[in-house]
Write an enzyme that holds these catalytic residues in place. Sequence first.
Site, PDB file in Angstrom:
ATOM      1  N   HIS A   1      19.727  20.853 -26.221  1.00 34.28           N
ATOM      2  CA  HIS A   1      18.392  21.868 -26.779  1.00 34.28           C
ATOM      3  C   HIS A   1      16.961  21.142 -26.854  1.00 34.28           C
ATOM      4  O   HIS A   1      16.850  20.997 -28.141  1.00 34.28           O
ATOM      5  CB  HIS A   1      18.948  22.843 -27.552  1.00 34.28           C
ATOM      6  CG  HIS A   1      18.025  24.093 -28.027  1.00 34.28           C
ATOM      7  ND1 HIS A   1      18.374  25.124 -27.734  1.00 34.28           N
ATOM      8  CD2 HIS A   1      16.874  24.132 -28.365  1.00 34.28           C
ATOM      9  CE1 HIS A   1      17.320  26.160 -28.088  1.00 34.28           C
ATOM     10  NE2 HIS A   1      16.484  25.356 -28.360  1.00 34.28           N
TER      11      HIS A   1
ATOM     12  N   HIS B   1      13.002  21.037 -26.620  1.00 32.69           N
ATOM     13  CA  HIS B   1      11.504  21.536 -26.310  1.00 32.69           C
ATOM     14  C   HIS B   1      10.752  20.373 -25.953  1.00 32.69           C
ATOM     15  O   HIS B   1      10.209  19.543 -26.979  1.00 32.69           O
ATOM     16  CB  HIS B   1      10.925  22.478 -27.358  1.00 32.69           C
ATOM     17  CG  HIS B   1      11.756  23.674 -27.434  1.00 32.69           C
ATOM     18  ND1 HIS B   1      11.544  24.701 -26.759  1.00 32.69           N
ATOM     19  CD2 HIS B   1      12.614  23.902 -28.465  1.00 32.69           C
ATOM     20  CE1 HIS B   1      12.252  25.827 -27.402  1.00 32.69           C
ATOM     21  NE2 HIS B   1      13.037  25.241 -28.357  1.00 32.69           N
TER      22      HIS B   1
ATOM     23  N   LYS C   1      18.232  30.551 -19.914  1.00 32.16           N
ATOM     24  CA  LYS C   1      18.084  30.786 -21.489  1.00 32.16           C
ATOM     25  C   LYS C   1      17.539  32.111 -21.569  1.00 32.16           C
ATOM     26  O   LYS C   1      16.653  32.535 -21.068  1.00 32.16           O
ATOM     27  CB  LYS C   1      17.037  29.644 -21.990  1.00 32.16           C
ATOM     28  CG  LYS C   1      16.759  29.862 -23.409  1.00 32.16           C
ATOM     29  CD  LYS C   1      17.825  29.619 -24.158  1.00 32.16           C
ATOM     30  CE  LYS C   1      17.598  29.843 -25.761  1.00 32.16           C
ATOM     31  NZ  LYS C   1      16.475  28.717 -26.147  1.00 32.16           N
TER      32      LYS C   1
ATOM     33  N   HIS D   1      19.598  32.447 -27.363  1.00 37.22           N
ATOM     34  CA  HIS D   1      18.910  32.576 -28.792  1.00 37.22           C
ATOM     35  C   HIS D   1      19.383  33.711 -29.203  1.00 37.22           C
ATOM     36  O   HIS D   1      18.767  34.882 -29.079  1.00 37.22           O
ATOM     37  CB  HIS D   1      17.315  32.508 -28.764  1.00 37.22           C
ATOM     38  CG  HIS D   1      16.616  32.288 -29.934  1.00 37.22           C
ATOM     39  ND1 HIS D   1      15.686  31.448 -30.484  1.00 37.22           N
ATOM     40  CD2 HIS D   1      16.564  33.348 -31.206  1.00 37.22           C
ATOM     41  CE1 HIS D   1      15.309  31.525 -31.456  1.00 37.22           C
ATOM     42  NE2 HIS D   1      15.780  32.737 -32.177  1.00 37.22           N
TER      43      HIS D   1
ATOM     44  N   HIS E   1      21.389  26.824 -31.419  1.00 31.72           N
ATOM     45  CA  HIS E   1      21.435  26.319 -32.755  1.00 31.72           C
ATOM     46  C   HIS E   1      21.703  27.503 -33.693  1.00 31.72           C
ATOM     47  O   HIS E   1      21.241  27.996 -34.458  1.00 31.72           O
ATOM     48  CB  HIS E   1      19.829  26.305 -32.794  1.00 31.72           C
ATOM     49  CG  HIS E   1      18.752  27.297 -32.019  1.00 31.72           C
ATOM     50  ND1 HIS E   1      18.992  28.805 -32.201  1.00 31.72           N
ATOM     51  CD2 HIS E   1      17.872  27.359 -31.089  1.00 31.72           C
ATOM     52  CE1 HIS E   1      18.302  29.564 -31.512  1.00 31.72           C
ATOM     53  NE2 HIS E   1      17.454  28.513 -30.865  1.00 31.72           N
TER      54      HIS E   1
ATOM     55  N   ASP F   1      16.957  21.337 -30.886  1.00 32.21           N
ATOM     56  CA  ASP F   1      15.798  22.232 -30.870  1.00 32.21           C
ATOM     57  C   ASP F   1      14.662  21.612 -31.508  1.00 32.21           C
ATOM     58  O   ASP F   1      13.816  22.363 -32.387  1.00 32.21           O
ATOM     59  CB  ASP F   1      16.432  23.531 -31.779  1.00 32.21           C
ATOM     60  CG  ASP F   1      15.519  24.550 -31.682  1.00 32.21           C
ATOM     61  OD1 ASP F   1      14.664  24.755 -30.737  1.00 32.21           O
ATOM     62  OD2 ASP F   1      15.559  25.453 -32.570  1.00 32.21           O
TER      63      ASP F   1
END
Length: 335
Positions: free
Chosen positions: A12, A14, A95, A134, A168, A240
């Site tokens: 995960h 970004h 996602k 999420h 997460h 994350d």
Amino acid sequence: MTHTLISPLDMHLHLRDEAMLKVVAPLSAHSFVGGMIMPNVVPPITTIEAVIAYKERIMSAIGNNVFEPLMTLFFRSDYTREFLEKAALHVKALKLYPSGITTNSEGGVASMDIEVLRSVLEAMSDLGLILCVHGETNGFVMDREKEFGSIYESLASAFPKLKIVMEHITTKESVALLDRYENLYATITLHHLLITLDDVAGGMLQPHLFCKPIAKRYEDRDALLHVSLKAHPKVMFGSDSAPHPIHKKECCGCAAGVFTAPIALQALVELFDKHNALANLQAFVSNTAQTIYGYKAPYKEVVLEKTPFVVTHSYGDVVPMFANETLAWSIKYVV
């Protein structure tokens, strides 16, 4: 003392885009062999052309590092089966963001009504695409993930062949769901294994520890630690890692996200060593993810040693977790 990890994965991640991508992508690509790349850039990744173009930008940014971006699509309820069949050649997962729940999620799903989502989720199930979620409502901030639990249960029951990754996770209730539904899995971050809300706001406010989902209570952190340290077969590492420039963190209206990419493996080895669980770290950072996703990672050997590592104050305009602090472990070399 040294410890070797083979093909560590960040499930995960970004990487942002443009100038930020060029700063942070090489940091992940140095120590990880691959990462599940989140699609909530601006604009979000919703087409096959956008997936291909974003992957090309990532590959350009990582330089000579061996690193495989595992691409995702930003979930939309109007995708057709034909589109998803073509997309499955380029992405591992979709996602799902509830609309407005986190950074750059304004175009997310407005309704979690299963009938609204059914056609896309059935197609994903048939095609072997994984649903990453999420999982938060718009309720009281400490209860948002717990409240979303009933939605996870509905999704898992309605689509039993669909692999669903609770991204997460931060609560003991989410941990409990893992053993109740065969098709529920989870990623766990480094920072949620280490901090509680006390660390974020119990004294002076710590903006570089503010994230969504927000860190929870001690008993929640203990539940996350328990399943991670014992290498639960449905739990995998997902950092994350979410970079924001300093001016968006150290300000009124602080952006949510903890930047851990350059220190994640060092801190994880320290944590697992502290709990006498180093033997289980390989599963947590690589093997379990490969099993869940049916994925064979490229080879990369990361050797860490128990020598002090002083974390730099910033990488470009991004401040990492543990900035200016000393970790007990460092990366000795990468093959």
